[in-house]
Design a protein around this motif. Sequence first.
Motif, PDB file in Angstrom:
ATOM      1  N   THR A  24       0.838  -1.202   0.000  1.00  0.00           N
ATOM      2  CA  THR A  24       0.000   0.000   0.000  1.00  0.00           C
ATOM      3  C   THR A  24       0.871   1.250   0.000  1.00  0.00           C
ATOM      4  O   THR A  24       2.052   1.197   0.356  1.00  0.00           O
ATOM      5  CB  THR A  24      -0.894   0.043   1.253  1.00  0.00           C
ATOM      6  OG1 THR A  24      -0.061   0.166   2.410  1.00  0.00           O
ATOM      7  CG2 THR A  24      -1.769  -1.192   1.376  1.00  0.00           C
ATOM      8  N   ALA A  25       0.281   2.358  -0.386  1.00  0.00           N
ATOM      9  CA  ALA A  25       1.000   3.633  -0.371  1.00  0.00           C
ATOM     10  C   ALA A  25       1.399   4.010   1.051  1.00  0.00           C
ATOM     11  O   ALA A  25       2.486   4.562   1.274  1.00  0.00           O
ATOM     12  CB  ALA A  25       0.140   4.726  -0.999  1.00  0.00           C
ATOM     13  N   SER A  66       1.115  -4.383  -9.641  1.00  0.00           N
ATOM     14  CA  SER A  66       1.175  -3.540  -8.444  1.00  0.00           C
ATOM     15  C   SER A  66       2.251  -4.088  -7.522  1.00  0.00           C
ATOM     16  O   SER A  66       2.119  -5.215  -7.038  1.00  0.00           O
ATOM     17  CB  SER A  66      -0.190  -3.548  -7.753  1.00  0.00           C
ATOM     18  OG  SER A  66      -0.146  -2.820  -6.554  1.00  0.00           O
ATOM     19  N   TYR A  67       3.300  -3.316  -7.287  1.00  0.00           N
ATOM     20  CA  TYR A  67       4.404  -3.847  -6.509  1.00  0.00           C
ATOM     21  C   TYR A  67       5.218  -2.756  -5.819  1.00  0.00           C
ATOM     22  O   TYR A  67       5.138  -1.579  -6.165  1.00  0.00           O
ATOM     23  CB  TYR A  67       5.342  -4.687  -7.385  1.00  0.00           C
ATOM     24  CG  TYR A  67       6.033  -3.885  -8.460  1.00  0.00           C
ATOM     25  CD1 TYR A  67       7.223  -3.221  -8.207  1.00  0.00           C
ATOM     26  CD2 TYR A  67       5.495  -3.792  -9.735  1.00  0.00           C
ATOM     27  CE1 TYR A  67       7.856  -2.480  -9.186  1.00  0.00           C
ATOM     28  CE2 TYR A  67       6.121  -3.060 -10.717  1.00  0.00           C
ATOM     29  CZ  TYR A  67       7.303  -2.407 -10.448  1.00  0.00           C
ATOM     30  OH  TYR A  67       7.920  -1.666 -11.426  1.00  0.00           O
ATOM     31  N   ILE A  68       5.999  -3.203  -4.838  1.00  0.00           N
ATOM     32  CA  ILE A  68       7.028  -2.392  -4.194  1.00  0.00           C
ATOM     33  C   ILE A  68       8.325  -3.167  -4.334  1.00  0.00           C
ATOM     34  O   ILE A  68       8.373  -4.357  -4.034  1.00  0.00           O
ATOM     35  CB  ILE A  68       6.720  -2.140  -2.704  1.00  0.00           C
ATOM     36  CG1 ILE A  68       5.453  -1.298  -2.555  1.00  0.00           C
ATOM     37  CG2 ILE A  68       7.909  -1.451  -2.021  1.00  0.00           C
ATOM     38  CD1 ILE A  68       4.977  -1.112  -1.119  1.00  0.00           C
ATOM     39  N   ASN A  84       1.811   1.438  -9.210  1.00  0.00           N
ATOM     40  CA  ASN A  84       0.360   1.193  -9.088  1.00  0.00           C
ATOM     41  C   ASN A  84      -0.094   0.770  -7.698  1.00  0.00           C
ATOM     42  O   ASN A  84      -0.864  -0.179  -7.556  1.00  0.00           O
ATOM     43  CB  ASN A  84      -0.092   0.157 -10.111  1.00  0.00           C
ATOM     44  CG  ASN A  84       0.104   0.628 -11.524  1.00  0.00           C
ATOM     45  OD1 ASN A  84      -0.089   1.787 -11.846  1.00  0.00           O
ATOM     46  ND2 ASN A  84       0.539  -0.273 -12.388  1.00  0.00           N
ATOM     47  N   ILE A  85       0.376   1.447  -6.662  1.00  0.00           N
ATOM     48  CA  ILE A  85      -0.092   1.142  -5.307  1.00  0.00           C
ATOM     49  C   ILE A  85      -1.047   2.237  -4.862  1.00  0.00           C
ATOM     50  O   ILE A  85      -0.993   3.361  -5.338  1.00  0.00           O
ATOM     51  CB  ILE A  85       1.068   0.981  -4.305  1.00  0.00           C
ATOM     52  CG1 ILE A  85       1.934   2.238  -4.249  1.00  0.00           C
ATOM     53  CG2 ILE A  85       1.910  -0.236  -4.666  1.00  0.00           C
ATOM     54  CD1 ILE A  85       2.977   2.210  -3.166  1.00  0.00           C
ATOM     55  N   ARG A  86      -1.910   1.867  -3.945  1.00  0.00           N
ATOM     56  CA  ARG A  86      -2.889   2.848  -3.421  1.00  0.00           C
ATOM     57  C   ARG A  86      -2.856   2.877  -1.929  1.00  0.00           C
ATOM     58  O   ARG A  86      -2.505   2.021  -1.265  1.00  0.00           O
ATOM     59  CB  ARG A  86      -4.293   2.452  -3.870  1.00  0.00           C
ATOM     60  CG  ARG A  86      -4.431   2.546  -5.344  1.00  0.00           C
ATOM     61  CD  ARG A  86      -5.862   2.292  -5.739  1.00  0.00           C
ATOM     62  NE  ARG A  86      -5.871   2.277  -7.185  1.00  0.00           N
ATOM     63  CZ  ARG A  86      -6.661   1.534  -7.897  1.00  0.00           C
ATOM     64  NH1 ARG A  86      -7.520   0.740  -7.322  1.00  0.00           N
ATOM     65  NH2 ARG A  86      -6.638   1.560  -9.192  1.00  0.00           N
TER      66      ARG A  86
END
Length: 86
Positions: A24-25, A66-68, A84-86
């Motif tokens: 997540t952000a 969506s990744y870190i 693409n994280i929220r």
Amino acid sequence: MKPFFLTLTALLLAVSLTACSKVTADNYDKLKAGMTYEEVRAILGKPDRCNDLLAARSCTWGNEQSYINVNFVGDQAVLFHAENIR
């Protein structure tokens, strides 16, 4: 009828656990340069994949959409990137 409800309950439980992603952000904002691998893991959980090369390690949490990604040198975070994280 009972097997149907047990199957439905198990399916709902599996979906709810999958939805609890730590990618997540808010968690990305907690990452700081100099953090150890274990400190990052405490925030993001177990990485989905890591690549090690000599004293460098690159770990990714999430999937292709969506990744870190966090790069470590000598067990310290030096570079991180998210998509693409929220």
